[in-house]
Design an enzyme around this catalytic site. Structure first.
Site, PDB file in Angstrom:
ATOM      1  CD  GLU A 168      -3.046  -0.529  -0.034  1.00  0.00           C
ATOM      2  OE1 GLU A 168      -3.274   0.668  -0.246  1.00  0.00           O
ATOM      3  OE2 GLU A 168      -3.515  -1.434  -0.728  1.00  0.00           O
ATOM      4  CB  CYS A 177     -13.874   3.711 -13.126  1.00  0.00           C
ATOM      5  SG  CYS A 177     -14.801   5.237 -13.054  1.00  0.00           S
TER       6      CYS A 177
HETATM    7 FE1  SF4 Z   1     -16.888   4.525 -13.981  1.00  0.00          FE
HETATM    8 FE2  SF4 Z   1     -19.539   4.633 -13.922  1.00  0.00          FE
HETATM    9 FE3  SF4 Z   1     -18.295   4.236 -16.234  1.00  0.00          FE
HETATM   10 FE4  SF4 Z   1     -18.322   2.339 -14.357  1.00  0.00          FE
HETATM   11  S1  SF4 Z   1     -20.078   3.137 -15.469  1.00  0.00           S
HETATM   12  S2  SF4 Z   1     -16.582   2.999 -15.589  1.00  0.00           S
HETATM   13  S3  SF4 Z   1     -18.236   3.555 -12.480  1.00  0.00           S
HETATM   14  S4  SF4 Z   1     -18.181   6.076 -14.951  1.00  0.00           S
END
Ligand code: SF4
Length: 352
Positions: free
Chosen positions: A44, A203
């Protein structure tokens, strides 16, 4: 309602993250699949400002040299800094060592089990403490590092400015409300790893792979078509620049003059060439009858988190009896790998 009495802001979120992590998350990194807090803590801290690909090598070397917290606590700080050399952000290495010493001397060599206690140790902030406590001990606590902040702000459509402390605290609360509610010993390690994996592999900051995202059906930003607008953070750290002249003094045999840098300051605690704010200051530090032979090398830029360093190396050969400054010494090439050298200094010396 979850155990804290808060309504779950995205019903089904935790279960989906846990399920997805088991099947598609990163499960083969060397620090995963272990409840050993020493290994989780080490990874970490190394991952705080460094990419996984870089950390892999350092992590393996560190564990080989310091297989447990006792070995790390017993080491000298110079040995720790030498192994850390090239990873940057050296305060992490100093805190790592200080933390190991405290774990051994105050906690009998056993890491505390709760995030609250872990947070009292040097270099362990709220998010790192939560990562260790949730992964190793199944505690129901939320992490909120940069990646996770982005995932949650998007999923929740959390549009408040995170530069404002109250908003940051509100996001921590939401993050806590989203945590698994049962079977914590099994679910928490996977959930924590899962939100980290989502931020690192799906994301992404610029191009979130929403089509491949396991929580796309719950995600508010996705529904709004505005993933790029989250998270909101107005206050930007101002970058500064500094010019430094490096005196690359060497003997005929190739030994180089190095001195440990004072704390605090640039490269605190590391072994460096002598640094100066101007070329005139550098030349003045060279014994008078050698000044004519100083030789300026091409300048280059080294980027730190909040600062650009413009480095101007200046080379000169001096007799081995010369003493440039108290505390410094001539170090032959064989000693360099064992010293904590700043990355640009190491690069200069190796390129010779
Ligand atoms: Fe990120 Fe929402 Fe797209 Fe998933 S759906 S990658 S959480 S922006």
């Amino acid at each position: 309602m979850n155990p804290a009495g808060k309504r779950d802001p995205l019903p089904g979120w935790a279960a989906q993250v846990v399920r997805w992590q088991a099947r598609h998350g990163r499960n083969h990194l060397p620090w995963q699949g272990t409840p050993d807090p020493y290994r989780v803590w080490l990874s970490e801290v190394m991952l705080q400002q460094t990419q996984v690909a870089t950390v892999l090598d350092y992590y393996a070397r560190f564990l080989q040299r310091f297989p447990d917290v006792h070995a790390l606590a017993a080491a000298g700080i110079d040995d720790v800094l030498a192994l850390w050399s090239g990873l940057g952000y050296y305060s992490r290495a100093r805190n790592l060592h200080a933390c190991a010493v405290q774990v051994v001397h105050r906690h009998g060599g056993t890491f505390p089990r709760s995030a609250a206690e872990l947070q009292s140790l040097p270099g362990i902030g709220r998010s790192t403490a939560a990562a260790i406590a949730s992964i190793c001990f199944g505690e129901r606590v939320a992490i909120l590092d940069g990646n996770v902040r982005r995932v949650l702000a998007r999923a929740l459509g959390f549009g408040a400015d995170l530069a404002v402390g109250a908003n940051e605290r509100a996001l921590w609360e939401q993050a806590t409300a989203l945590l698994p509610q049962r079977d914590l010993a099994r679910a928490m390690p996977r959930y924590t790893q899962g939100v980290m994996d989502l931020g690192a592999t799906v994301c992404l900051p610029r191009q979130p792979a929403c089509d491949a995202c396991p929580v796309a059906g719950l995600c508010v930003a996705r529904q709004q078509g505005r993933a790029q607008d989250y998270p909101v953070r107005t206050r930007r750290l101002k970058r500064t620049a500094q010019s430094l002249w490096l005196l690359w003094a060497h003997t005929r045999d190739g030994a180089v003059w190095l001195r440990q840098r004072p704390t605090p300051g640039v490269w605190a605690g590391l072994y460096s060439l002598e640094l100066f704010d101007s070329e005139a200051d550098l030349v003045a530090a060279v014994p008078q009858h050698h000044r004519a032979s100083v030789h300026a090398l091409p300048a280059f830029k080294h980027v730190l988190t909040h600062k650009d360093l413009h480095l101007h190396p200046v080379r000169v050969q001096l007799p081995a009896r010369t003493r440039l400054a108290p505390g410094g010494a001539w170090h032959p090439a064989a000693q360099w790998p064992g010293l904590g050298l700043p990355a640009p200094v190491r690069k200069l010396l190796v390129q010779g």
